[in-house]
Motif scaffolding. Sequence first.
Motif, short mmCIF file in Angstrom:
data_model
loop_
_atom_site.label_atom_id
_atom_site.label_comp_id
_atom_site.label_asym_id
_atom_site.label_seq_id
_atom_site.Cartn_x
_atom_site.Cartn_y
_atom_site.Cartn_z
N ILE A 124 0.86 -1.17 0.00
CA ILE A 124 0.00 0.00 0.00
C ILE A 124 0.91 1.23 0.00
O ILE A 124 2.08 1.13 0.33
N ASN A 125 0.37 2.36 -0.40
CA ASN A 125 1.11 3.61 -0.32
C ASN A 125 0.54 4.41 0.84
O ASN A 125 -0.67 4.62 0.91
N LEU A 126 1.40 4.82 1.75
CA LEU A 126 1.00 5.62 2.90
C LEU A 126 1.57 7.02 2.75
O LEU A 126 2.68 7.19 2.23
N ARG A 127 0.83 7.99 3.26
CA ARG A 127 1.41 9.32 3.34
C ARG A 127 2.63 9.24 4.23
O ARG A 127 2.66 8.48 5.21
N GLU A 128 3.63 10.00 3.90
CA GLU A 128 4.90 9.95 4.65
C GLU A 128 4.69 10.17 6.14
O GLU A 128 5.27 9.48 6.97
N LYS A 129 3.82 11.12 6.51
CA LYS A 129 3.61 11.39 7.93
C LYS A 129 2.91 10.21 8.62
O LYS A 129 3.19 9.92 9.78
N ASP A 130 2.03 9.48 7.90
CA ASP A 130 1.42 8.28 8.49
C ASP A 130 2.47 7.21 8.72
O ASP A 130 2.46 6.53 9.74
N TRP A 131 3.39 7.06 7.75
CA TRP A 131 4.45 6.06 7.91
C TRP A 131 5.31 6.38 9.13
O TRP A 131 5.61 5.51 9.93
N HIS A 132 5.70 7.62 9.28
CA HIS A 132 6.55 7.99 10.42
C HIS A 132 5.83 7.74 11.74
O HIS A 132 6.43 7.32 12.73
N SER A 133 4.53 7.96 11.76
CA SER A 133 3.75 7.72 12.96
C SER A 133 3.65 6.23 13.29
O SER A 133 3.85 5.82 14.43
N VAL A 134 3.37 5.42 12.27
CA VAL A 134 3.19 3.98 12.50
C VAL A 134 4.53 3.28 12.70
O VAL A 134 4.61 2.30 13.44
N HIS A 135 5.57 3.77 12.06
CA HIS A 135 6.89 3.14 12.18
C HIS A 135 7.36 3.10 13.63
O HIS A 135 7.98 2.13 14.07
N LYS A 136 7.02 4.13 14.39
CA LYS A 136 7.40 4.19 15.80
C LYS A 136 6.71 3.11 16.63
O LYS A 136 7.16 2.78 17.72
N ARG A 137 5.61 2.58 16.13
CA ARG A 137 4.82 1.59 16.87
C ARG A 137 5.22 0.15 16.59
O ARG A 137 4.69 -0.78 17.20
N PRO A 139 6.97 -3.08 17.11
CA PRO A 139 7.71 -3.60 18.26
C PRO A 139 9.19 -3.81 17.93
O PRO A 139 9.55 -4.29 16.86
N ALA A 140 10.04 -3.44 18.86
CA ALA A 140 11.49 -3.49 18.66
C ALA A 140 12.00 -4.88 18.27
O ALA A 140 12.95 -4.99 17.50
N GLU A 141 11.34 -5.91 18.77
CA GLU A 141 11.83 -7.26 18.48
C GLU A 141 11.74 -7.64 17.00
O GLU A 141 12.31 -8.63 16.56
N TYR A 142 11.01 -6.84 16.20
CA TYR A 142 10.89 -7.14 14.77
C TYR A 142 11.96 -6.43 13.94
O TYR A 142 12.07 -6.68 12.73
N LEU A 164 1.85 -6.27 10.86
CA LEU A 164 0.58 -5.95 11.51
C LEU A 164 0.45 -6.80 12.77
O LEU A 164 -0.23 -7.83 12.79
N VAL A 165 1.14 -6.35 13.81
CA VAL A 165 1.20 -7.08 15.07
C VAL A 165 0.89 -6.12 16.22
O VAL A 165 1.03 -4.92 16.08
N GLY A 166 0.49 -6.69 17.34
CA GLY A 166 0.24 -5.88 18.53
C GLY A 166 -0.77 -4.79 18.27
O GLY A 166 -1.83 -5.03 17.69
N GLU A 167 -0.44 -3.55 18.64
CA GLU A 167 -1.37 -2.44 18.45
C GLU A 167 -1.57 -2.07 16.98
O GLU A 167 -2.47 -1.33 16.63
N LEU A 168 -0.73 -2.61 16.10
CA LEU A 168 -0.85 -2.34 14.66
C LEU A 168 -1.75 -3.35 13.95
O LEU A 168 -2.04 -3.20 12.77
N GLU A 169 -2.17 -4.37 14.67
CA GLU A 169 -2.92 -5.47 14.06
C GLU A 169 -4.16 -5.02 13.31
O GLU A 169 -4.50 -5.58 12.27
#
Length: 181
Positions: A124-137, A139-142, A164-169
């Motif tokens: 999918i194509n995400l707006r850059e600001k949406d990507w930066h917001s979701v990228h922070k979420r 989980p570090a183990e991935y 798409l895991v945890g709160e991103l599911e």
Amino acid sequence: QLWLTLKAIEQQNWTITMPEAARDLIESVYSDEAQNNYPEALQDASLDAEGAQQAERGQARMNSLLLEKGYCRGSASNTAWNADTKTPTRLSDETITVVLMSIDDGALTPWAGAVEHRWSLSQINLREKDWHSVHKRIPAEYGDVIAQLKEHEPALRWVEVLPLVGELENCYSAEGGWNLN
């Protein structure tokens, strides 16, 4: 024009008889007299919209290519382009291509499943600001898993990977599309 049209229809008691009323309706909206006869607040908004449109037109002209030269650096209509210039082809927000991944038996797999063109079908194509917001979420183990996956899978080298895991599911569904909360 919309406000003038509404006003003209209102003056005709919300009834338009076509084609007899066509000329009057057109003139009541597009004549020089009509164009100078609407509220000042709308005049200001109209001028702002025209200014924005002219700015976009100028930006598009600057980023256009001279087609007769073919698709190459020399076809740039703006001679100020250089190797470090990013030249957008759209006047909308910048987007990032993201491959959605799900978890299957503890491993990251393409969201589209095990089908032909699975990587493309998971994009999918995400707006850059949406990507930066979701990228922070994510989980570090991935982090290491994603890095290894991108290294070994050529289709993922130039895109971002979003498990798409945890709160991103629930931020993407086939029915509703992208929904970042």
